[in-house]
Write a protein that holds these residues in place. Structure first.
Motif, short mmCIF file in Angstrom:
data_model
loop_
_atom_site.label_atom_id
_atom_site.label_comp_id
_atom_site.label_asym_id
_atom_site.label_seq_id
_atom_site.Cartn_x
_atom_site.Cartn_y
_atom_site.Cartn_z
N GLN A 94 0.83 -1.20 0.00
CA GLN A 94 0.00 0.00 0.00
C GLN A 94 0.86 1.26 0.00
N ALA A 95 1.91 1.24 0.81
CA ALA A 95 2.80 2.42 0.88
C ALA A 95 3.51 2.65 -0.44
N LEU A 96 4.03 1.56 -1.04
CA LEU A 96 4.77 1.72 -2.29
C LEU A 96 3.85 2.08 -3.45
N THR A 97 2.62 1.57 -3.45
CA THR A 97 1.67 1.92 -4.50
C THR A 97 1.35 3.42 -4.46
N GLU A 98 1.16 3.94 -3.24
CA GLU A 98 0.91 5.38 -3.10
C GLU A 98 2.13 6.20 -3.48
N SER A 99 3.31 5.64 -3.25
CA SER A 99 4.54 6.40 -3.54
C SER A 99 4.77 6.55 -5.04
N ILE A 100 4.14 5.68 -5.86
CA ILE A 100 4.32 5.81 -7.31
C ILE A 100 3.75 7.15 -7.78
N ASP A 101 2.53 7.44 -7.37
CA ASP A 101 1.92 8.73 -7.77
C ASP A 101 2.71 9.90 -7.22
N LEU A 111 6.33 14.51 -8.13
CA LEU A 111 7.59 15.20 -7.80
C LEU A 111 8.47 15.32 -9.03
N PHE A 112 8.48 14.29 -9.87
CA PHE A 112 9.30 14.35 -11.08
C PHE A 112 8.78 15.43 -12.04
N GLN A 113 7.45 15.50 -12.13
CA GLN A 113 6.86 16.50 -13.01
C GLN A 113 7.16 17.92 -12.53
N ALA A 139 9.91 18.68 -11.05
CA ALA A 139 11.38 18.77 -10.99
C ALA A 139 11.91 18.71 -9.57
N ARG A 140 11.17 18.06 -8.69
CA ARG A 140 11.64 17.91 -7.30
C ARG A 140 12.17 16.52 -7.04
N ALA A 141 12.14 15.64 -8.07
CA ALA A 141 12.73 14.30 -7.97
C ALA A 141 13.25 13.92 -9.34
N ASP A 142 14.33 13.13 -9.37
CA ASP A 142 14.88 12.73 -10.66
C ASP A 142 14.20 11.44 -11.13
N TYR A 143 14.53 11.04 -12.38
CA TYR A 143 13.86 9.88 -12.97
C TYR A 143 14.19 8.58 -12.24
N MET A 144 15.39 8.50 -11.61
CA MET A 144 15.78 7.27 -10.91
C MET A 144 14.86 6.99 -9.73
N GLU A 145 14.42 8.04 -9.06
CA GLU A 145 13.50 7.84 -7.94
C GLU A 145 12.17 7.28 -8.42
N VAL A 146 11.70 7.81 -9.56
CA VAL A 146 10.47 7.28 -10.13
C VAL A 146 10.66 5.82 -10.54
#
Length: 484
Positions: free
Chosen positions: A423-430, A435-437, A439-446
């Protein structure tokens, strides 16, 4: 009178010698102490409350409620080749009882025959025939015919119960073969249920990969747009493409596992490869249900392998008695009655054509006792071996139940934690995508977040599958499934 008295004295001496010989035979018979089995089990299972309710008493149709699985098991119990082979072994064991039962009953045979004989003139019989011709003045029939019809019986008197014990041993072997068949049924039902749950779990893994492929495909399209807008690099695009290709490849690997698992089930139910009808929806939410372990002593009645070992032990004990009885003299009686004449028309002329005989004999081993001693020693060794097999079966059954009960408890705790993880990881995908959109996270985190979410979902499916397999395992360990 004196000769008659001497003859009586000789007979007494002869009987005395025979009695001494019998006593000597008795005194030379070796004796071994049978090893007694230990059937003690603990009063209860570890970390379990005392409760006589036992899931092994539940028939498999009630224990496995899935209608598709029940249909598969029904078919397997009729068409499985190994089970049908075992049924023939049971039939052969049953026929062995009839064979051994016939050994201690009298054997009666009917015989009819005809023969023609011509003897030489310069032999004893030829001289007698010539003498009769001279004395009687009639020509002796040449060649001489002989016709005979009669019944003959032979019977070994089972003084030492050797034959009856042999028959009882065959009965125990037959009962053992039945329990062997029951144990095979237990294993067949369990293996089929386990394979069915593995197949459903593979379907769930395929569904998860399809969902993740949809998410990753959208993420790839997003990264390509970001690259067009100069907000992402070609490296990010390639990494996302590689992840999509990796999961597509894994999809085909799982599809191959589905084919192999389906064919395994088809083999168990004795039919050619074809699709297995099943309902895989909501596998993650399937409940294991309560499994009642009962009391350890119930294993002695419910586990077919323990009962099989028990019957094998009983047969081995009787085999020791049979081997020991071979040291003692055997008493045989033979008798026959019939009609015999040199012409067929005289066969009905009684009492002239009547013949009969009665013979009784006592045979005792005297010289070749080493072979009997070796057979007796082997019978004792097999009895000791059977004791250890019986005790091992009890210990193994108890250990299997304890392991499966512990496995169920630990899997239940692990499953609860994995549900929270998924549940936690599924929510973290969105979250990672937003965050990537921005520019607060890079593509590797996604990318890593999506990968972790996929792995955790697959682990959750595996844990659910392990829960269902543990349910099957404890049912088999308790000895359920063989009583239809």
């Amino acid at each position: 009178m004196k000769n008659k008295r001497m003859l009586t004295i000789k007979r007494i001496r002869l009987y005395g010698l025979a009695l001494i010989a019998v006593v000597a035979v008795y005194s030379c018979v070796p004796s071994k102490t049978l090893l007694e089995e230990n059937s003690d089990v603990p009063e209860r299972y570890q970390n379990q409350l005392e409760d006589s309710l036992n899931s092994a008493s539940i028939q498999w149709k009630d224990f496995f409620s899935d209608p598709h699985l029940s249909a598969l098991i029904d078919t397997a119990l009729i068409k499985n080749q190994e089970l049908n082979i075992m049924l023939q072994q049971v039939e052969m064991a049953k026929n062995e009882i009839r064979t051994r039962k016939g050994e201690y009953l009298p054997s009666v045979n009917i015989q009819a025959g005809a023969e023609v004989e011509k003897v030489g003139a310069y032999t004893r019989n030829g001289a007698v025939e010539e003498h009769l011709e001279i004395r009687e003045g009639e020509e002796f029939p040449e060649p001489l015919s002989n016709f005979m019809v009669g019944a003959y019986a032979s019977w070994e008197v089972d003084v030492w119960k050797k034959l009856r014990n042999s028959k009882k041993a065959a009965v125990f072997e037959y009962l053992s073969s039945i329990e062997g068949k029951n144990f095979m049924v237990t294993n067949l039902v369990s293996e089929l249920a386990a394979s069915y749950y593995e197949l459903v779990a593979l379907d769930s893994r395929l569904a998860i990969i399809e969902q993740n492929l949809a998410i990753q495909t959208n993420a790839l399209a997003m990264v390509k747009l970001q690259k067009t807008a100069a907000r992402a690099t070609e490296l990010a695009v390639r990494r996302f493409e590689a992840e999509v290709l990796k999961n597509k490849s894994q999809k085909y690997e799982i599809q191959q596992q589905v084919v192999e698992t389906e064919n395994k089930i088809n083999f168990l139910i004795g039919r050619s490869p074809q699709h297995i009808v099943r309902d895989s929806n909501g596998f993650i939410e399937w409940t294991v249900g309560e499994v009642m372990a009962g009391m350890p002593y119930q294993l002695l009645q419910n586990r077919p392998d323990i009962r099989q070992a028990e019957y094998e032990l009983a047969a081995a004990k009787l085999d020791v008695k049979v081997a020991k009885a071979n040291f003692y003299p055997s008493l045989g009686i033979k008798a026959g009655v019939g009609l015999e004449a040199f012409k067929p028309k005289f066969l009905t002329s009684t009492p002239q054509s009547l013949l009969y005989n009665v013979v009784g004999d006592v045979v005792a081993p005297f010289i070749n006792r080493n072979a009997i001693k070796a057979a007796y020693a082997n019978a004792n060794a097999r009895q000791i071996q059977s004791v250890y097999e019986y005790e091992k079966a009890i210990l193994n059954a108890y250990m299997e139940v304890v392991n499966q009960l512990s496995n169920i408890d630990n899997l239940n705790r692990s499953y609860e934690l994995k549900v929270g993880q998924v549940q936690a990881l599924t929510e973290s995908i969105d979250i990672s995508i937003r965050l990537f959109q921005s520019a607060r996270a890079d593509y590797m985190e996604v990318l890593l977040t999506q990968r972790d979410a996929l792995e955790s979902s697959e682990e959750l499916v595996e844990t659910k599958k392990d829960q269902m397999l543990a349910k099957v395992g404890v049912y088999r360990a308790l000895g359920g499934g063989w009583d239809r």
